[in-house]
Design an enzyme around this catalytic site. Structure first.
Site, PDB file in Angstrom:
ATOM      1  N   GLU A  91     -33.797  10.530   1.152  1.00 48.53           N
ATOM      2  CA  GLU A  91     -33.694  11.878   1.818  1.00 48.53           C
ATOM      3  C   GLU A  91     -35.044  11.705   2.633  1.00 48.53           C
ATOM      4  OE1 GLU A  91     -33.394  14.081  -2.519  1.00 48.53           O
ATOM      5  OE2 GLU A  91     -34.942  14.507  -1.160  1.00 48.53           O
ATOM      6  N   CYS A 104     -40.956  13.584   7.505  1.00 53.86           N
ATOM      7  CA  CYS A 104     -41.450  12.877   6.218  1.00 53.86           C
ATOM      8  C   CYS A 104     -40.488  11.658   5.840  1.00 53.86           C
ATOM      9  CB  CYS A 104     -41.595  13.951   5.215  1.00 53.86           C
ATOM     10  SG  CYS A 104     -41.916  13.318   3.484  1.00 53.86           S
ATOM     11  N   CYS A 111     -37.687   4.903  -6.897  1.00 50.01           N
ATOM     12  CA  CYS A 111     -39.110   4.700  -7.082  1.00 50.01           C
ATOM     13  C   CYS A 111     -39.369   3.910  -8.526  1.00 50.01           C
ATOM     14  CB  CYS A 111     -40.050   5.513  -7.008  1.00 50.01           C
ATOM     15  SG  CYS A 111     -41.966   5.351  -6.987  1.00 50.01           S
ATOM     16  N   CYS A 115     -43.595   8.598 -12.169  1.00 48.21           N
ATOM     17  CA  CYS A 115     -44.530   9.978 -12.484  1.00 48.21           C
ATOM     18  C   CYS A 115     -43.536  10.740 -13.167  1.00 48.21           C
ATOM     19  CB  CYS A 115     -45.075  10.350 -11.145  1.00 48.21           C
ATOM     20  SG  CYS A 115     -46.060   8.972 -10.448  1.00 48.21           S
ATOM     21  N   CYS A 118     -42.308  14.013 -11.157  1.00 47.95           N
ATOM     22  CA  CYS A 118     -41.363  13.666  -9.791  1.00 47.95           C
ATOM     23  C   CYS A 118     -40.092  13.384 -10.057  1.00 47.95           C
ATOM     24  CB  CYS A 118     -42.356  12.399  -9.154  1.00 47.95           C
ATOM     25  SG  CYS A 118     -41.470  11.738  -7.571  1.00 47.95           S
ATOM     26  N   CYS A 332     -39.184  15.523  -1.821  1.00 45.81           N
ATOM     27  CA  CYS A 332     -38.320  14.590  -1.993  1.00 45.81           C
ATOM     28  C   CYS A 332     -37.927  14.292  -3.173  1.00 45.81           C
ATOM     29  CB  CYS A 332     -38.904  13.348  -1.176  1.00 45.81           C
ATOM     30  SG  CYS A 332     -38.269  13.466   0.650  1.00 45.81           S
TER      31      CYS A 332
END
Ligand code: SAH
Ligand code: SF4
Length: 344
Positions: A91, A104, A111, A115, A118, A332
């Site tokens: 994204e 952005c 990832c 976290c 997220c 995102c």
């Protein structure tokens, strides 16, 4: 194997083309075409057909295909889902400010950092993006909207410092004179705090803005929401941040997502102020975006105001970040995640 030509520095391209018997001005011509956003060698009209044919055999040009686009009704923020040649998707969000367009972009597909608040972190990791795939996101947005992007933030999917070499390559390419020529001062990099990489970045003395996702005033809370904190404590992280601003003279921007009942008490605010005292810093407070399955809720507006006033009384500058595109889940990771659900 065909090579990724748009990730090459101009010097590297010179060497490649010299190997094909081409003069060095040819590399400059090809480099300019690549960074102006062409998608095929055939568009390079000042290059001979013979050379174009040779290039096609040895190289490919990365591009980002628009899979999905959402436009906010409130503020014209545009959110894209882009796919690359292997079908992986990321994204990116294009925002309009009074001083121009900011994009952005993502630096990884997914990832590894996990976290808990997220959406990207909850979906796992597929692969790193190449430098050219980061550039391709900007080029696709420019072409789709017929605009020029003036600012870039590396705050989309992924942890930029976990894809260090490709990100540094991207930074050098995007800021190069014959490239998109976006100055380092117009670029921000956001990290969850991979401490050794912050020192490495400081050594490079680039003039970019470093944003650090802090989100908690102490190890107890931070380790619960951000697993990276179990590797590098807040104290170690802030020591690296101090070193970064000493070496570069740049103020650090700390991101703090306010989560109802988790990190938003007055005690948290004073503890945070104590930690940041004497540092060249700015705190950005963001009401946490709720992601399904996390159980987190954003802090109430009055709570955020109170939190800010505690920080300000202690001499720490802080602002509540304007949230653009809240109706299109502009943070995102959320769009890709919602598509994954549609697929199931
Ligand atoms: N990996 C980097 C950059 C990408 S995340 C980092 O963590 O800094 C970009 C920003 O969005 C980070 O500050 C991150 O903490 C924040 N973020 C992630 N999920 C969020 C959510 N649900 N609500 C508000 N901010 C969020
Ligand atoms: Fe990764 Fe940043 Fe999300 Fe954490 S907040 S999981 S580091 S993208």
């Amino acid at each position: 194997m065909v090579k990724d030509i748009k990730s090459m520095y101009e010097d590297e391209l010179k060497e490649e083309l010299a190997g094909m018997g081409e003069p060095s001005y040819r590399a400059a011509q090809v480099y300019k075409w690549l960074h102006s956003g062409v998608k095929s060698f055939d568009e390079m009209t000042n290059i001979s057909k013979k050379l174009r044919e040779k290039l096609v055999q040895s190289y490919y040009i990365s591009s980002a295909a628009i899979e999905k686009k959402l436009i906010s009704d409130y503020d014209d923020t545009r959110k894209y889902l882009f796919s690359f040649r292997d079908g992986e998707a990321v994204e990116s969000v294009l925002m309009k400010y009074h001083h121009g367009y900011t994009s952005c972009i993502s630096t990884q597909v997914g990832c590894k950092m996990g976290c808990t608040f997220c959406a990207t972190g909850r979906s796992g990791f597929s692969r790193d993006l190449t430098a050219s795939e980061m550039i391709a996101q900007l080029q696709a947005e420019q072409q789709d909207n017929n605009i020029r992007i003036s600012n870039v933030v590396l705050m989309g999917m992924g942890e930029p410092l976990d894809n260090f070499d490709n990100v540094i390559r991207f930074l050098r390419l995007v800021s190069s004179e014959h490239g998109m020529n976006i100055g380092m001062r117009h670029i921000s990099l956001s990290t969850c705090g991979i401490v050794p990489r912050i020192y490495e970045l400081a050594e490079m003395k680039l003039q970019l803005t470093l944003s650090v996702s802090l989100h908690a005033p102490n190890d107890d809370i931070r380790s619960r929401t951000m697993p990276i904190n179990r590797r590098y404590s807040i104290e170690e992280l802030l020591r690296a941040c101090r070193c970064y601003s000493d070496m570069t003279g740049r103020r650090i921007s700390f991101e703090y997502a306010m989560i109802d009942g988790v990190n938003d008490s007055d005690e948290c605010a004073s503890e945070l102020a104590g930690r940041l005292r004497g540092m060249l810093s700015h705190v950005n407070l963001i009401p946490v975006n709720s992601v399904s399955g996390t159980g987190y809720k954003k802090s109430k507006r009055e709570r955020m105001q109170k939190f800010i006033s505690v920080l300000e009384k202690a001499g720490i500058t802080a602002t509540v970040r304007r949230t653009l595109g809240s109706d299109i889940n502009a943070s995102c990771g959320q769009l890709r995640r919602s598509l994954e659900k549609e697929d199931q």
